[in-house]
Design a protein around this motif. Structure first.
Motif, PDB file in Angstrom:
ATOM      1  N   ILE A 162     -14.409  33.274   0.933  1.00  0.00           N
ATOM      2  CA  ILE A 162     -13.694  34.042   1.958  1.00  0.00           C
ATOM      3  C   ILE A 162     -12.374  33.369   2.293  1.00  0.00           C
ATOM      4  N   ALA A 163     -12.410  32.034   2.441  1.00  0.00           N
ATOM      5  CA  ALA A 163     -11.172  31.306   2.736  1.00  0.00           C
ATOM      6  C   ALA A 163     -10.176  31.432   1.593  1.00  0.00           C
ATOM      7  N   MET A 164     -10.655  31.299   0.358  1.00  0.00           N
ATOM      8  CA  MET A 164      -9.756  31.421  -0.796  1.00  0.00           C
ATOM      9  C   MET A 164      -9.211  32.829  -0.926  1.00  0.00           C
ATOM     10  N   SER A 165     -10.036  33.822  -0.627  1.00  0.00           N
ATOM     11  CA  SER A 165      -9.556  35.199  -0.638  1.00  0.00           C
ATOM     12  C   SER A 165      -8.477  35.400   0.416  1.00  0.00           C
ATOM     13  N   SER A 166      -8.655  34.758   1.556  1.00  0.00           N
ATOM     14  CA  SER A 166      -7.643  34.827   2.609  1.00  0.00           C
ATOM     15  C   SER A 166      -6.346  34.167   2.163  1.00  0.00           C
ATOM     16  N   LEU A 291      -6.155  27.271   3.656  1.00  0.00           N
ATOM     17  CA  LEU A 291      -6.313  26.147   2.728  1.00  0.00           C
ATOM     18  C   LEU A 291      -7.235  25.086   3.308  1.00  0.00           C
ATOM     19  N   TRP A 292      -7.049  24.784   4.572  1.00  0.00           N
ATOM     20  CA  TRP A 292      -7.908  23.812   5.235  1.00  0.00           C
ATOM     21  C   TRP A 292      -9.356  24.284   5.235  1.00  0.00           C
ATOM     22  N   MET A 293      -9.571  25.558   5.551  1.00  0.00           N
ATOM     23  CA  MET A 293     -10.930  26.079   5.629  1.00  0.00           C
ATOM     24  C   MET A 293     -11.575  26.239   4.256  1.00  0.00           C
ATOM     25  N   ALA A 294     -10.767  26.406   3.211  1.00  0.00           N
ATOM     26  CA  ALA A 294     -11.328  26.433   1.865  1.00  0.00           C
ATOM     27  C   ALA A 294     -11.902  25.066   1.508  1.00  0.00           C
ATOM     28  N   ASP A 340      -4.254  33.394  14.304  1.00  0.00           N
ATOM     29  CA  ASP A 340      -4.951  34.628  13.928  1.00  0.00           C
ATOM     30  C   ASP A 340      -5.901  34.395  12.759  1.00  0.00           C
ATOM     31  N   MET A 341      -5.570  33.454  11.871  1.00  0.00           N
ATOM     32  CA  MET A 341      -6.411  33.190  10.707  1.00  0.00           C
ATOM     33  C   MET A 341      -7.795  32.702  11.116  1.00  0.00           C
ATOM     34  N   ILE A 342      -7.879  31.951  12.203  1.00  0.00           N
ATOM     35  CA  ILE A 342      -9.182  31.471  12.671  1.00  0.00           C
ATOM     36  C   ILE A 342     -10.064  32.649  13.050  1.00  0.00           C
ATOM     37  N   SER A 343      -9.496  33.603  13.756  1.00  0.00           N
ATOM     38  CA  SER A 343     -10.258  34.800  14.129  1.00  0.00           C
ATOM     39  C   SER A 343     -10.680  35.582  12.894  1.00  0.00           C
ATOM     40  N   VAL A 344      -9.793  35.696  11.928  1.00  0.00           N
ATOM     41  CA  VAL A 344     -10.109  36.418  10.682  1.00  0.00           C
ATOM     42  C   VAL A 344     -11.269  35.738   9.958  1.00  0.00           C
ATOM     43  N   PHE A 345     -11.239  34.410   9.883  1.00  0.00           N
ATOM     44  CA  PHE A 345     -12.280  33.677   9.172  1.00  0.00           C
ATOM     45  C   PHE A 345     -13.639  33.850   9.851  1.00  0.00           C
ATOM     46  N   VAL A 346     -13.668  33.736  11.170  1.00  0.00           N
ATOM     47  CA  VAL A 346     -14.926  33.892  11.898  1.00  0.00           C
ATOM     48  C   VAL A 346     -15.493  35.277  11.685  1.00  0.00           C
TER      49      VAL A 346
END
Length: 442
Positions: A162-166, A291-294, A340-346
């Motif tokens: 999911i992170a890489m897709s983002s 990138l960090w979350m991946a 916003d990316m944090i919300s998207v990831f969750v």
């Protein structure tokens, strides 16, 4: 003697990264090409609409800003009407085919934009028609593509996938508008031709993934009943519902992107090149977080971190609205993109990890509708507010609204404050019919 599928899997080493899976690499590239193309196209549609309104129709700045809001509404109406059908289609048919056909429809939109721009026949009615066609195509891409990833990667690698897709989405969101803006400045029809070509490449890559079809119900339901079932599942999962509606209302109020053509042309005066850079700035921040979350996916205190991220998003929006310095404006756009990316990831992790495969298309379509509503209706809200407060005032108003909504949601959805992980104890089953986590991942 040929090995069976199970024997092949038994003799093949377990992948340690989603990128080790060929289907995921093709999926990643398909997503990158499609987002590059559509983001370039959508940003330039907004700029062309605003420029035509000001130049050919004699609109004032406020009237032009309001027109951008209506353009967002034109894209949203097809999304609203077709979302249940798109989710059902992603769960009923081959998801590769659904996504590929939608991309080819968007390719047609890009081709028409290129021709009408080249022939100098593009008018406001034409822009609105093509924007509505784009909205209709995009509603089918989202659910199908979102539901593909869990079918091609193991569950344990899904958060990283999911992170890489983002990352694909965000990097393309940076490069697409920026490249489109610079190419547009040299040849106003050429970026749309490039978009059409990339959408064809994306469709081919999607079709090259192994056949994917959702698990079907043991007792087939009527299509309308299946659509309702997806909405009921989302309603029962209060943490999921809280995430989706928080993003809906916070971004609806706090979205500054609709006003970027106004800032580029009349406030910061940086032209289409500056518009492309500004439109890509939020994606730079989002890409850094992705990138960090991946590498290290978010696992603890997911609810509180999401709430604080939305507060930061609102605060950055306020500063952007007040700024008259291009560098500061870019910094704030980058910051709000990261938040916003944090919300998207969750939200994305929650949807994919806690939804059974047979319903992923329908639930993803509801989540996608909320995202689209926040974006397109947010553009309309910004346009209406700009008619009263000006473009800068509308952005500031929206940022304050995003912070207020976050505070309210923290109270009415205590699950968001209390959630420490994505585990199902934070997704209570109020009916006794929801699947367990084990069921959702099998």
């Amino acid at each position: 003697m040929r090995l069976g599928v199970s024997e092949k899997q038994a003799t093949s080493p377990e992948p340690t990264s989603p990128l080790a899976i060929g289907d995921f690499r093709r999926y990643w590239l398909a997503r990158f090409f499609a987002v590059f193309a559509t983001m370039s196209m959508v940003v330039l549609i907004g700029y062309q609409a605003y420029d035509i309104a000001r130049t050919d129709y004699g609109y004032t700045r406020s009237e032009g800003a309001f027109l951008l809001g209506l353009l967002g509404l034109a894209q949203f109406i097809p999304l609203l009407l077709l979302t249940p059908v798109a989710g059902w289609a992603a769960d009923r048919f081959d998801r590769r085919t659904v996504a590929a056909l939608a991309n080819l429809t968007d390719c047609t939109v890009a081709g028409l934009l290129a021709f009408m721009t080249w022939s100098d026949t593009l008018t406001l009615p034409g822009v609105f028609t093509l924007a509505a066609m784009h909205g209709a195509a995009r509603v089918f891409v989202g659910p199908a593509m979102s539901a593909v990833a869990p079918n091609i990667v193991p569950p344990r690698l899904l958060p990283r996938a999911i992170a890489m897709s983002s990352i694909a989405w965000q990097v393309a969101s940076v490069i697409g508008p920026a490249a489109g803006g610079f190419v547009f400045a040299e040849s106003n029809w050429l970026p749309h031709v490039i978009s059409a070509g990339l959408l064809i490449c994306s469709a081919i890559l999607i079709r090259s993934i192994r056949p994917i079809r959702a698990e079907q119900d043991a007792t087939p339901l009527h299509p309308v009943r299946q659509m309702i079932e997806g909405a009921q599942f989302t309603w029962r999962q209060k943490f999921l519902l809280g995430c989706i509606t928080l993003d809906l209302f916070a971004v609806l109020l706090g979205g500054a992107t609709a006003m970027l053509p106004v800032f580029a042309r009349d406030i910061l005066m940086v032209g289409p090149e500056g518009l492309g850079i500004m439109r890509g700035a939020p994606a730079i921040g989002a890409s850094a977080v992705a990138l960090w979350m991946a590498w290290k996916p978010l696992e603890h205190n997911v609810g509180p971190k999401m709430l604080w991220a939305v507060v930061v998003f609102g605060a950055a929006t306020i500063v952007f609205g007040l700024s008259r310095n291009f560098a500061l404006s870019l910094a704030m756009l980058t910051l709000l993109g990261a938040a916003d990316m944090i919300s998207v990831f969750v939200r994305s992790s929650l949807v994919q990890l806690n939804t059974p495969d047979r319903m992923r298309g329908r639930v993803s379509s509801i989540s996608g509708l909320a995202i689209s509503a926040s974006n397109e209706l947010g553009e309309m809200q910004s346009g209406l507010a700009a008619a009263f407060f000006g473009a800068a005032g509308a952005v500031v108003f929206g940022g304050v609204g995003a912070i207020v909504v976050t505070a309210i949601w923290a109270v009415i959805f205590p699950q968001l404050r209390q959630a420490k992980t994505f585990e199902p104890e934070f997704l209570p089953d109020t009916t006794g019919a929801s699947p367990t986590r084990k069921e959702a991942l099998t």
